[in-house]
Design a protein around this motif. Structure first.
Motif, PDB file in Angstrom:
ATOM      1  N   ASN A   1       0.812  -1.220   0.000  1.00  0.00           N
ATOM      2  CA  ASN A   1       0.000   0.000   0.000  1.00  0.00           C
ATOM      3  C   ASN A   1       0.847   1.271   0.000  1.00  0.00           C
ATOM      4  OD1 ASN A   1      -2.604   1.293   0.118  1.00  0.00           O
ATOM      5  ND2 ASN A   1      -2.081   1.881   2.202  1.00  0.00           N
ATOM      6  N   TRP A   2       1.771   1.329   0.908  1.00  0.00           N
ATOM      7  CA  TRP A   2       2.622   2.517   1.012  1.00  0.00           C
ATOM      8  C   TRP A   2       3.597   2.582  -0.160  1.00  0.00           C
ATOM      9  CZ3 TRP A   2       3.611   7.179   2.090  1.00  0.00           C
ATOM     10  CH2 TRP A   2       4.889   7.663   2.375  1.00  0.00           C
ATOM     11  N   GLU A   3       4.016   1.413  -0.652  1.00  0.00           N
ATOM     12  CA  GLU A   3       4.872   1.383  -1.845  1.00  0.00           C
ATOM     13  C   GLU A   3       4.174   2.080  -3.010  1.00  0.00           C
ATOM     14  OE1 GLU A   3       7.971   0.284  -1.792  1.00  0.00           O
ATOM     15  OE2 GLU A   3       7.602  -0.137   0.327  1.00  0.00           O
ATOM     16  N   GLY A   4       2.891   1.792  -3.149  1.00  0.00           N
ATOM     17  CA  GLY A   4       2.129   2.385  -4.245  1.00  0.00           C
ATOM     18  C   GLY A   4       2.026   3.893  -4.138  1.00  0.00           C
ATOM     19  N   ASP A   5       2.006   4.397  -2.901  1.00  0.00           N
ATOM     20  CA  ASP A   5       1.926   5.842  -2.711  1.00  0.00           C
ATOM     21  C   ASP A   5       3.266   6.498  -3.034  1.00  0.00           C
ATOM     22  OD1 ASP A   5      -0.049   7.876  -1.643  1.00  0.00           O
ATOM     23  OD2 ASP A   5       1.689   8.362  -0.399  1.00  0.00           O
ATOM     24  N   LYS A   6       4.333   5.807  -2.665  1.00  0.00           N
ATOM     25  CA  LYS A   6       5.679   6.356  -2.914  1.00  0.00           C
ATOM     26  C   LYS A   6       6.052   6.267  -4.387  1.00  0.00           C
ATOM     27  CE  LYS A   6       8.037   3.835  -0.049  1.00  0.00           C
ATOM     28  NZ  LYS A   6       9.140   3.145   0.652  1.00  0.00           N
ATOM     29  N   ALA A   7       5.704   5.155  -5.029  1.00  0.00           N
ATOM     30  CA  ALA A   7       6.067   4.918  -6.426  1.00  0.00           C
ATOM     31  C   ALA A   7       4.814   4.568  -7.214  1.00  0.00           C
ATOM     32  CB  ALA A   7       7.091   3.775  -6.509  1.00  0.00           C
ATOM     33  N   PRO A   8       4.007   5.595  -7.515  1.00  0.00           N
ATOM     34  CA  PRO A   8       2.717   5.356  -8.170  1.00  0.00           C
ATOM     35  C   PRO A   8       2.879   4.766  -9.571  1.00  0.00           C
ATOM     36  CG  PRO A   8       2.906   7.636  -7.396  1.00  0.00           C
ATOM     37  CD  PRO A   8       4.255   7.018  -7.285  1.00  0.00           C
ATOM     38  N   SER A   9       1.770   4.381 -10.150  1.00  0.00           N
ATOM     39  CA  SER A   9       1.738   4.014 -11.561  1.00  0.00           C
ATOM     40  C   SER A   9       2.334   5.144 -12.388  1.00  0.00           C
ATOM     41  CB  SER A   9       0.282   3.808 -12.005  1.00  0.00           C
ATOM     42  OG  SER A   9      -0.215   2.606 -11.507  1.00  0.00           O
ATOM     43  N   SER A  10       3.064   4.770 -13.427  1.00  0.00           N
ATOM     44  CA  SER A  10       3.673   5.793 -14.275  1.00  0.00           C
ATOM     45  C   SER A  10       3.293   5.553 -15.734  1.00  0.00           C
ATOM     46  CB  SER A  10       5.185   5.785 -14.110  1.00  0.00           C
ATOM     47  OG  SER A  10       5.694   4.521 -14.487  1.00  0.00           O
ATOM     48  N   PHE A  11       3.362   6.615 -16.500  1.00  0.00           N
ATOM     49  CA  PHE A  11       2.923   6.580 -17.901  1.00  0.00           C
ATOM     50  C   PHE A  11       4.059   6.999 -18.811  1.00  0.00           C
ATOM     51  CE2 PHE A  11       1.348   8.964 -21.574  1.00  0.00           C
ATOM     52  CZ  PHE A  11       0.490   8.047 -22.143  1.00  0.00           C
ATOM     53  N   LYS A  12       4.277   6.216 -19.847  1.00  0.00           N
ATOM     54  CA  LYS A  12       5.265   6.623 -20.862  1.00  0.00           C
ATOM     55  C   LYS A  12       4.884   6.004 -22.198  1.00  0.00           C
ATOM     56  CE  LYS A  12      10.147   7.080 -21.779  1.00  0.00           C
ATOM     57  NZ  LYS A  12      11.463   6.442 -21.646  1.00  0.00           N
TER      58      LYS A  12
ATOM     59  N   LYS B   1      -2.798   6.816  -5.534  1.00  0.00           N
ATOM     60  CA  LYS B   1      -1.850   7.155  -6.599  1.00  0.00           C
ATOM     61  C   LYS B   1      -1.399   5.934  -7.391  1.00  0.00           C
ATOM     62  CE  LYS B   1       0.069  11.166  -4.224  1.00  0.00           C
ATOM     63  NZ  LYS B   1       1.293  11.896  -3.866  1.00  0.00           N
ATOM     64  N   ALA B   2      -1.432   4.771  -6.741  1.00  0.00           N
ATOM     65  CA  ALA B   2      -0.989   3.574  -7.455  1.00  0.00           C
ATOM     66  C   ALA B   2      -2.010   3.133  -8.486  1.00  0.00           C
ATOM     67  CB  ALA B   2      -0.732   2.446  -6.458  1.00  0.00           C
ATOM     68  N   SER B   3      -3.245   3.581  -8.319  1.00  0.00           N
ATOM     69  CA  SER B   3      -4.303   3.216  -9.257  1.00  0.00           C
ATOM     70  C   SER B   3      -4.263   4.173 -10.450  1.00  0.00           C
ATOM     71  CB  SER B   3      -5.653   3.326  -8.532  1.00  0.00           C
ATOM     72  OG  SER B   3      -6.698   3.484  -9.452  1.00  0.00           O
ATOM     73  N   PRO B   4      -3.948   3.672 -11.648  1.00  0.00           N
ATOM     74  CA  PRO B   4      -3.833   4.581 -12.790  1.00  0.00           C
ATOM     75  C   PRO B   4      -5.201   5.069 -13.255  1.00  0.00           C
ATOM     76  CG  PRO B   4      -3.480   2.309 -13.493  1.00  0.00           C
ATOM     77  CD  PRO B   4      -3.626   2.277 -12.004  1.00  0.00           C
ATOM     78  N   THR B   5      -5.358   6.377 -13.359  1.00  0.00           N
ATOM     79  CA  THR B   5      -6.605   7.003 -13.808  1.00  0.00           C
ATOM     80  C   THR B   5      -6.349   7.539 -15.210  1.00  0.00           C
ATOM     81  OG1 THR B   5      -7.096   7.593 -11.522  1.00  0.00           O
ATOM     82  CG2 THR B   5      -8.319   8.757 -13.248  1.00  0.00           C
TER      83      THR B   5
END
Lengths: 596, 596
Positions: free
Chosen positions: A56-67, A259-263
Motif C-alpha cells: 500500500n505505502w509502496e504504491g503511494d511512494k512509487a505510483p503508476s507511471s505513464f510513458k 496514486k498507485a491506481s492509474p486514472t
C-alpha cells in the motif's frame, strides 16, 4: 503487520446481525454457512495481510507511471494480482458456470472490505472488473459471455467502466462518444473518455472496456446511449488474443491519493475506429450501466469502511506506543501511552463506532441482496430488493462521508507525526477523499435517495424500515442494562427524526424541489446515521445475549460499549440534522447567485 | 486572480460587529479608525493578491529543499518576503519604538488573514516571527530588545519557536535540551529540536531562534525550563552579523501540506555549544513561551479562516464555470452552471457561513485584546482579558477544525477535478490538516478551555458571556423578520446547550476528570459554534439596520441569509453536542484499553 483483518467482528456481524444462517438456507447457498464463511475469511485475510497490504505505502511512494502509451504499475502489483486471481478471489460471488465460487454477496462483502483495507489502489482493479462482469452477466449475449467472462472471473483479464467525458461527469445525458455500425454487426467507436480507473496497466493479459457511446442517429439524452464491449486486444474465437484495438491511453492523472491506481484518459478511434460489440440492445446502455454502477457504488461504500478500518488500526497502534503526559485522573504518576487520555479514547471510539456501524449496515444490505436474488418467495424477494436499493446510496454516501472524518481523526491521533508522509496516516486521509466523488458524488447518491428511493413511493419504504426499527426499540426497552436504555432512547429519537425528514422530502419533492434538494445530502447523512445506529443497536442485543451465555465476554463488552458510544455521540446528532432539513431551506434558496 | 481579499466583509465586521470605532478611542489608537483600516486593508490586499497569492501553488509544486545544511525556499518567496518587510507588514501591530506601525490587533487580524489566504506556507514565516517578537517584548532585557527587535520588525531577520523535541510534543515537561551557564553570562545550548517552522531558510539575513532548554541543575518538569535567544549568526554590538552559531539544520520533513514551509530538525551544540542569551529569568521559560503561544494560537486559528476563505473563493469560481445537469426546479431547459443546483449552493453556503462566522469571532476577540491592553479602566481591561482568553482556544480549535470541513467541501464542489492536484483545491485540503495539530492540538486547546478557562472560575466567564448572548436574543426577538426569528430560536437553544455543558464541565472537572475530558473537544466545538453563531446573529442585526438605511442592499441581504444558514444548519447541531458531552462519557470510559 500493518493490517489485521477484523475477522472476528466480520463473523459476529454476519452471524448475529446480517443473518448468515438464513442466507445459507437460500437455494444455491446451502454450503455457505458460518463454517464456510469462517474458512473463506481466514484464507482471504492471509493473502491481504501478507501480500497486498505491504504494497500500500509502496504504491503511494512509487505510483503508476505513464510513458509512450504504456502504464507501469507499482512494483509487486502485477504479481500480487496474479495471486489474487489464482486464489479465486476475483470470482468469489460470480457464477460457478464461469469459473466463480458462487458464494453469497454477504461473504463477498467481507472479502471486498479486506482487499480495500489492505490496499485501496490495488483493490480498484478487481472492483471495476466485478462491475464489468456484472454488466455482461446482466445484458451480454451468450457469445460475449462465453468469450469474455471466464478470463475475467479468473483474474487473467480485467474490466473497466467508461462513462465520463470532459463535458459529461455527473450528467451522462451529455455523453458524445459515438458508435458507427459496421456491416459485420460490430461497431466502430470514437471519442475521449476520462477518469478511467485502471484504463491501462500491465497487470493483466487483456483489458475489457465497457463503454457508453451513441449509435449514429440515436436520440439525444440518456435514451440514446448504448453500451459496448471494447477489448484492448481483439479476442479470437478460440479465446487467444489478436491484434491491438484502436483504444489508447494518452495520459494518466496526477492525483491527491490512490496514486498507485492509474486514472487514464482513453482515446477511442484515432486510428480508424475502435472495434466494439454491442451489449444487449441499442439505447439501453444506461440501464445496463446502472446494474454495474449499483454494484460499484456498494463496493465504493465498502472502500469507505475499509480505509476507516485501516486508519483505525494504525491510530490504535500509535496510541499504544506513544508516551506523552500523565493521565488526567492521576492514576499514574508518570507519562502514559496516549491511549490513556480520554480525548484519544474518544477519537478512537469515534473511528471504531463509525467503522463498525457502517460495516454492519453494509453486511445487512448484502444479505438483503442475496435474498432479493435467491429467495424462493417473490414477495420476499421484492421486499429485500426495495430494502437493498434504499441502502445502496446510504452505504455509498454515508460510509464514504464518514471515512473522511475517520481518516482525519487517524491523522489527528498521530499529532505532528500524522502530517509527515512517511508515517502513513496521511495516505489514508488523501486516499479517502476520492470516495465521496467517484461512482456518483454524495449529492448524486442523495438525489437517488430523495427521488427514486423516497419520493417515488411516497416514503413507503422508509416508513416500513422505521417500523422494523421500532421493533428493535421495543426489544431494547425490555432489557435492563443502562446501555440498552441509552441506545434505545437515541434510536427512538433518530427514527423519529428520519420519519420527519422523509415526510418533508416525500411531500415536497414535486412542489418545492429547491427546498427539498437543499436538504438532500443532510437527509442522506441522517438516514445513514440512523441505519448504522440501528444495526449497532441490534449488535448490542446480540452481544448482551452472547455475554449472558458466557461467549467471548471481552469482545461482547466492547461491542456493547461501541454501540452505546455510537448512540450518544453520533446518533445524537440526528434531531439537529432533521432541523436543518425541515427548517433550513431558506438559508440556501434565499441566497442570490450573484451574492456568492 | 486566484484570491480576492474580502475587504468588504472584513470592514463590515470591524465596523459593525467588532467595534472598531470603540477601539479607536483607546489611548494610542486614536488614528486607527475606519478610514485608516480601509486604507491599510486596501494596500494589504494588493500585495497579497498580486505578489504572494500567485506563489501558493508554486510552493506546493516546488517545495523548500534541503541540501548540506542549507534550505532553499521556493523561487519567488525570498523576493516576496522582502516586499512584505519593506511594506511594513511585519510590523503592523508592533510598537512604533521598534519600527512598527503600532496599529490595533483588530487591524492586524485582517492583515494576517489575508497573507494566510494568499499563501499559508509563506505566511508561517512572519507568523512565527511575530511570536518571537512578542516573547522578546514581554520578557527580553533592554539589551536583547535593542539588539534584536528592530531587524525582526523590519522583516530583515525572522524568528522561530523551538519547543518540541522527539519525546516532548504536547508534554513540554519532558524537554531535555540543556543550557550550560558561561562565565560571560551567556549559555551554551545542547539538544535536538524538531518541527521547527522556518527553522532554516534563505529568506532573511539572520534567524532568531527562541529556544526552551533546562539550565544545568534546574528542577524537573515545567518549572525548570528557561527561554533563550539563539541567533543563527552572532550579532555584534553595532548590529552587524558575526560568526555562524552552533545551531544547524540536519533535515526537513516531507509533509502532506504546507510544503513550501520548511519544517526543520535543528541540532544545537554539536560543535562545542550554541551560544544563547537568557530571556527574562531562569526557569520561567514556559510562562514567557505562553505569551507567544497565545499569539501564535490565535494566528493559527486565523489560518483556518484564511484557508477556508481561499477554498471558498475557488469553489465559487468553479461552480459558476462548470456546466452540468438541468436545475431541479425546471427553471432552465438546458444544463446550467452547477451553482444553480441546491446541494452545490448548500455546500458553498456551508463554507461561507463557517468562514464568516469564524472571522467575526476572531475579530471580536482581537478587539477585546486591544481593550485588554489599552483601556484606561482596569476593570474593563480585566473583563476583556478574560473574554479574550476564553476565546483563544475557540479561535484556534474551532476555526481550524471547521477548516477541514470547508476545504473538504472545496474539493467536493470540484467533483473529480478536485482530486486532480493541478486543480489546486486539493492543496488547501492537504494544507489545512496541520492546523488542528500544531501550536497545540485541538485536544490541548480543549484542555485549556476546560481547565483554565471554565473549571477554574466555576464557569463564571462562560455564564457572563451567555448573558450577553441573551441580550442579542432579546434584540432579535424585537425584530419582525423571519430571519431574525429563526436565528433567535437557534441562538437561544445553542446558548442553553452551552450553559448545560459548561455546568457539567465545571462541576465534574475535579471529581470525574475522565468523564469531563471525554467531552472536552465536543465542549470546545460547542462553544466555538455558539460564539461564531452569536457573532453572525449580531451581524444580522447590523445588516438589517444597514439595509433599512439603504446601504449596500445586496451585500446586507447576503449577510442576513448567511446568518440564517449558519443558525439552521450549524448552530442547530448544538443541542446534540450537549447530549454527547453530558450523556456520552460512559461510551468512552467503559471501554477497556485492551479492547481497542
Amino acid at each position: 503487520m500493518t493490517y489485521l483483518a477484523p475477522v472476528k467482528d466480520m463473523l459476529f456481524v454476519m452471524n448475529h446481525v446480517a443473518g448468515l444462517e438464513a442466507v445459507a438456507t437460500l437455494p444455491g447457498f446451502e454450503d455457505a454457512g458460518p463454517d464456510t464463511a469462517a474458512a473463506v475469511l481466514d484464507e482471504c485475510a492471509k493473502l491481504n495481510q501478507d501480500v497486498i497490504a505491504p504494497l500500500n505505502w509502496e504504491g503511494d511512494k512509487a505510483p503508476s507511471s505513464f510513458k509512450d502509451g504504456v502504464v507501469t504499475t507499482t512494483a509487486g502489483f502485477k504479481e500480487a494480482f496474479k495471486q489474487y486471481g489464482a486464489g479465486g478471489w476475483q470470482g468469489v460471488h460470480h457464477p460457478v458456470d464461469f469459473g466463480g465460487q458462487g458464494l453469497p454477496k454477504l461473504i463477498h462483502a467481507a472479502c471486498i472490505e479486506m482487499v480495500n483495507s489492505a490496499n485501496m489502489s490495488f483493490a480498484l482493479c478487481p472492483l471495476l472488473t466485478d462491475g464489468a462482469i456484472e454488466a455482461l452477466l446482466t445484458a451480454g449475449s451468450d457469445e460475449l459471455k462465453a468469450r469474455y467472462l471466464a478470463p475475467m472471473v479468473e483474474g487473467r483479464w480485467t474490466g473497466t467502466m467508461n462513462l465520463t467525458e470532459p463535458q459529461a461527469g455527473s450528467d451522462l445525458s451529455m455523453v458524445r462518444s459515438r458508435a458507427e455500425p459496421q456491416p459485420d454487426g460490430t461497431y466502430k467507436l470514437f471519442g475521449t473518455k476520462i477518469y478511467i480507473t485502471y484504463g491501462e496497466h500491465d497487470m493483466a493479459e487483456n483489458i475489457v472496456h465497457l463503454v457508453l457511446a451513441r449509435v449514429t442517429g440515436a436520440p439525444e439524452g440518456v435514451k440514446g446511449i448504448s453500451l459496448f464491449v471494447c477489448p484492448k486486444y481483439m479476442v479470437n474465437a478460440d479465446g487467444s488474443l489478436g491484434a491491438r484495438n484502436d483504444v489508447h491511453c494518452v495520459s494518466i492523472e496526477h492525483k491527491m491519493g490512490i496514486k498507485a491506481s492509474p486514472t487514464a484518459v482513453l482515446q477511442y478511434g484515432d486510428h480508424g475506429g475502435a472495434i466494439g460489440y454491442l451489449v444487449g440492445q441499442e439505447n439501453r446502455g444506461l440501464e445496463y450501466m446502472f446494474v454495474m454502477m449499483n454494484a460499484a457504488r456498494f463496493a465504493v461504500g465498502q472502500q469507505g469502511i475499509a480505509v476507516s478500518e485501516r486508519a483505525y488500526q494504525k491510530a490504535v497502534q500509535y496510541a499504544r506506543d506513544r508516551v506523552q503526559s500523565r493521565p488526567v485522573d492521576g492514576s499514574l504518576n508518570t507519562a502514559a501511552p496516549i491511549i490513556h487520555h480520554p480525548d484519544v479514547k474518544r477519537m478512537l471510539m469515534t473511528m471504531r463506532a463509525y467503522t463498525e456501524g457502517c460495516r454492519a449496515m453494509a453486511f445487512v444490505a448484502a444479505a438483503a441482496l442475496d435474498a432479493a436474488h435467491a429467495h424462493p418467495d417473490a414477495a420476499v424477494r421484492k421486499q429485500n430488493q426495495a430494502f437493498y436499493e434504499f441502502m445502496v446510496p446510504l452505504v455509498k454516501g454515508y460510509s464514504t462521508e464518514v471515512s473522511l472524518e475517520v481518516t482525519s481523526l487517524g491523522v489527528q491521533v498521530h499529532g505532528g507525526m500524522g502530517f509527515i508522509e512517511e508515517t502513513g496516516a496521511a495516505q489514508h486521509y488523501r486516499d479517502a477523499k476520492i470516495l465521496t466523488i467517484y461512482e456518483g458524488t454524495t449529492a448524486i447518491q442523495a438525489n437517488d435517495l430523495v427521488g427514486r428511493k423516497t419520493a417515488r413511493d411516497g416514503g413507503a419504504t422508509v416508513r416500513a424500515i422505521c417500523e422494523q426499527i421500532q421493533d428493535t426499540e421495543a426489544q431494547l426497552a425490555a432489557r435492563s442494562s443502562d446501555a440498552a436504555k441509552a441506545v434505545g432512547k437515541r434510536l427512538a429519537a433518530g427514527r423519529q427524526a428520519l420519519l420527519d425528514a422523509a415526510a418533508f422530502i416525500a411531500s415536497g419533492a414535486k412542489g418545492s424541489p429547491n427546498a427539498v434538494f437543499a436538504g438532500s445530502v443532510p437527509y442522506l447523512m441522517l438516514a445513514g446515521n440512523v441505519m448504522a445506529g440501528w444495526q449497532l443497536a441490534r449488535s448490542l442485543i446480540a452481544a448482551e445475549d452472547q455475554l449472558a451465555a458466557g461467549n467471548e465476554p471481552d469482545f461482547m463488552r466492547a461491542k456493547i460499549t461501541t454501540a452505546r458510544f455510537y448512540a450518544d455521540h453520533i446518533l445524537s446528532k440526528a434531531p439537529g440534522v432533521r432541523d436543518s432539513i425541515v427548517d433550513g431551506a431558506a438559508g440556501v434558496t434565499e441566497m442570490a447567485l450573484d451574492a456568492f
